[in-house]
Design a protein around this motif. Structure first.
Motif, PDB file in Angstrom:
ATOM      1  N   ASP A  45      -4.341 -10.181  -4.138  1.00 38.97           N
ATOM      2  CA  ASP A  45      -4.047  -8.781  -3.846  1.00 38.97           C
ATOM      3  C   ASP A  45      -2.931  -8.161  -4.678  1.00 38.97           C
ATOM      4  N   ALA A  46      -2.057  -8.965  -5.278  1.00 35.76           N
ATOM      5  CA  ALA A  46      -0.883  -8.410  -5.946  1.00 35.76           C
ATOM      6  C   ALA A  46      -1.265  -7.543  -7.137  1.00 35.76           C
ATOM      7  N   CYS A  47      -0.561  -6.424  -7.291  1.00 34.46           N
ATOM      8  CA  CYS A  47      -0.816  -5.502  -8.395  1.00 34.46           C
ATOM      9  C   CYS A  47       0.018  -5.841  -9.623  1.00 34.46           C
ATOM     10  N   GLU A  48       1.070  -6.625  -9.453  1.00 35.82           N
ATOM     11  CA  GLU A  48       1.908  -7.118 -10.532  1.00 35.82           C
ATOM     12  C   GLU A  48       2.593  -8.370 -10.004  1.00 35.82           C
ATOM     13  N   THR A  49       3.266  -9.113 -10.872  1.00 43.19           N
ATOM     14  CA  THR A  49       3.839 -10.399 -10.468  1.00 43.19           C
ATOM     15  C   THR A  49       4.754 -10.263  -9.274  1.00 43.19           C
ATOM     16  N   TRP A  50       5.679  -9.269  -9.305  1.00 41.01           N
ATOM     17  CA  TRP A  50       6.643  -9.127  -8.213  1.00 41.01           C
ATOM     18  C   TRP A  50       6.212  -8.083  -7.182  1.00 41.01           C
ATOM     19  N   ASP A  51       4.916  -7.900  -7.061  1.00 45.45           N
ATOM     20  CA  ASP A  51       4.367  -7.154  -5.925  1.00 45.45           C
ATOM     21  C   ASP A  51       4.246  -8.155  -4.791  1.00 45.45           C
ATOM     22  N   ARG A  88      -6.307  -3.315   3.486  1.00 45.76           N
ATOM     23  CA  ARG A  88      -6.435  -3.508   2.043  1.00 45.76           C
ATOM     24  C   ARG A  88      -5.134  -3.072   1.378  1.00 45.76           C
ATOM     25  N   HIS A  89      -4.705  -3.855   0.397  1.00 44.66           N
ATOM     26  CA  HIS A  89      -3.451  -3.583  -0.296  1.00 44.66           C
ATOM     27  C   HIS A  89      -3.680  -2.554  -1.398  1.00 44.66           C
ATOM     28  N   SER A  90      -2.849  -1.507  -1.411  1.00 40.87           N
ATOM     29  CA  SER A  90      -2.969  -0.454  -2.407  1.00 40.87           C
ATOM     30  C   SER A  90      -2.003  -0.711  -3.562  1.00 40.87           C
ATOM     31  N   CYS A  91      -2.424  -0.369  -4.779  1.00 42.15           N
ATOM     32  CA  CYS A  91      -1.534  -0.466  -5.936  1.00 42.15           C
ATOM     33  C   CYS A  91      -0.727   0.817  -6.150  1.00 42.15           C
ATOM     34  N   GLY A 372       9.355 -18.474  -5.541  1.00 40.02           N
ATOM     35  CA  GLY A 372       8.959 -17.511  -6.556  1.00 40.02           C
ATOM     36  C   GLY A 372       8.196 -16.351  -5.957  1.00 40.02           C
ATOM     37  N   PRO A 373       7.444 -15.636  -6.778  1.00 38.72           N
ATOM     38  CA  PRO A 373       6.727 -14.454  -6.295  1.00 38.72           C
ATOM     39  C   PRO A 373       5.429 -14.761  -5.553  1.00 38.72           C
ATOM     40  N   ASP A 374       4.954 -15.989  -5.591  1.00 41.83           N
ATOM     41  CA  ASP A 374       3.674 -16.310  -4.960  1.00 41.83           C
ATOM     42  C   ASP A 374       3.876 -16.446  -3.451  1.00 41.83           C
ATOM     43  N   ARG A 375       3.746 -15.335  -2.744  1.00 44.93           N
ATOM     44  CA  ARG A 375       3.997 -15.278  -1.302  1.00 44.93           C
ATOM     45  C   ARG A 375       2.844 -14.567  -0.604  1.00 44.93           C
TER      46      ARG A 375
END
Length: 387
Positions: A45-51, A88-91, A372-375
């Motif tokens: 779902d992430a829109c960028e690494t640190w989303d 749903r996750h929005s960018c 890290g960012p993988d959450r």
């Protein structure tokens, strides 16, 4: 909301809390074995690494009935859908702080940490605002904690939560100290809870970290007007008497909140919800303490109260490794940011829970020995009943 097999089943425990002196019933809060559900999968779902999810779950229904969940980083994006099973996750970025280098601006990096809407159209938010002096040149790069000054500010949306802008006045709460007065300490108001409606107003808690001699702990704040950030007051000496002045405009020597029930709330409170059947407030926290046999237990704890001032607990609800712990390496798949939320709540801001709410939390995968960012955002069913 995708279901995955529960990996924490061995850590599920029952949090048994005693009855209060007011005669309200004791509660038994149990995380249910079974499937976990993912509200947000970073890899998908992430829109960028640190989303990333970087706060507890905060949710509201807009005027059309769409649910919005904010649980984001300083570039705030929301999950939305007709129900929790269809989020749903929005960018689209709904809010981002100005990132200014001046701590007196109160426009630094900002996280939408609390939301409340009276009508589904106007949405008030409290922002966790971080001034990180080591990133501005005010301190050395290795002095992150020694040069961290935090405040709470206000933002507002007039389009049902699609976009937010800073409110005026902006400052909700700050220490009676300037950033330069706290040098050498991580200090300020951190991680406000969700905002809840109370008699004649609204309330929330926030984690106060202050240099001595002022005391750190959970501050209880109250306002009668969410549209005016200057109306928030902190509990001290038996009343909501602490007015939060701008320390860059006023004499920074005023009082600070009294820590609320430190024995029952020994860690920062991450969510406040009211159990409809008993009328009790339930606070969630992540923490660590030794059990009766001297064995340290870490995970999600809960405490209860009839009035937000006097609390019973804490009791361990979910045993799990914690984000921000472990030496020299973080524990495997640690969790953080717990919250109770009931998808079936009739409250527009999800501040009430029935007997079968969800416990949500963030679970991280490690990048080497660091979080890290993988959450992901994980949800487990919880059962609440009398003892």
């Amino acid at each position: 909301m995708r279901a995955v097999r529960g990996t924490l089943a061995a850590g599920l425990v029952a949090g048994a809390l005693p009855a209060g002196a007011d005669g309200l019933p004791a509660l038994r809060i149990t995380a249910s074995p079974g499937e976990e559900r993912l509200l947000f999968d970073h890899g998908r779902d992430a829109c960028e690494t640190w989303d990333i999810p970087d706060t507890p779950t905060r949710a509201f229904r807009d005027a059309s009935g769409t649910i919005h969940v904010f649980q984001s980083h300083h570039r705030a994006r929301a999950l939305a859908g007709p129900d929790f099973a269809s989020l749903r996750h929005s960018c689209r970025v709904a809010f981002e702080g100005a990132g200014r280098d001046d701590p007196a601006s109160f426009e630094n990096r900002g996280w939408i940490a609390s939301t409340f809407t009276p009508d589904g159209r106007t949405v008030h938010a409290v922002v966790h605002d971080e001034y990180r002096g080591h990133e501005t040149g005010a301190c050395e790069p290795g002095e992150a904690d020694a040069c961290w000054y935090n405040t709470l500010t206000a933002a507002v949306s007039h389009d049902g939560g699609a976009t937010f802008r800073p409110s005026e006045p902006r400052l909700v709460a700050a220490l009676p100290l300037r950033a330069e007065d706290t040098r050498g300490h991580r200090a300020g108001f951190f991680e406000p809870t969700n905002i809840v409606a109370v008699t004649d107003g609204f309330a929330m808690m926030a984690n106060v970290v202050s240099p001595a001699p002022r005391r750190s702990g959970n501050c209880l704040l109250r306002t009668d007007d969410l549209a005016d950030a200057s109306r928030w007051r902190g509990w001290s000496d038996g009343a909501y008497r602490v007015r939060f002045e701008d320390p860059y405009r006023a004499d920074p020597a005023g009082p600070l909140c009294d820590p609320i029930a430190p024995a029952a709330l020994p860690w920062p409170v991450t969510s406040l919800t009211r159990h409809e059947a008993s009328g009790l407030w339930i606070a969630t926290m992540k923490g660590r303490r030794a059990d009766a046999g001297g064995v340290e237990r870490t995970g999600v704890f809960v405490s209860t109260s009839s009035d937000l001032l006097h609390w019973q607990g804490p009791a361990l609800l979910l045993e799990a490794p914690l984000m921000g712990s472990g030496t020299p390496c973080a524990p495997d798949r640690p969790i953080g940011y717990p919250a109770l939320i009931d998808p079936a709540s009739s409250d527009r801001n999800f501040s009430t829970v029935g007997d079968r709410p969800l416990l949500t939390f963030v679970r991280a995968r490690l990048d080497g020995c660091a979080v890290g960012p993988d959450r992901d955002i994980v949800a487990l069913s919880v059962e609440i009943g009398g003892r």
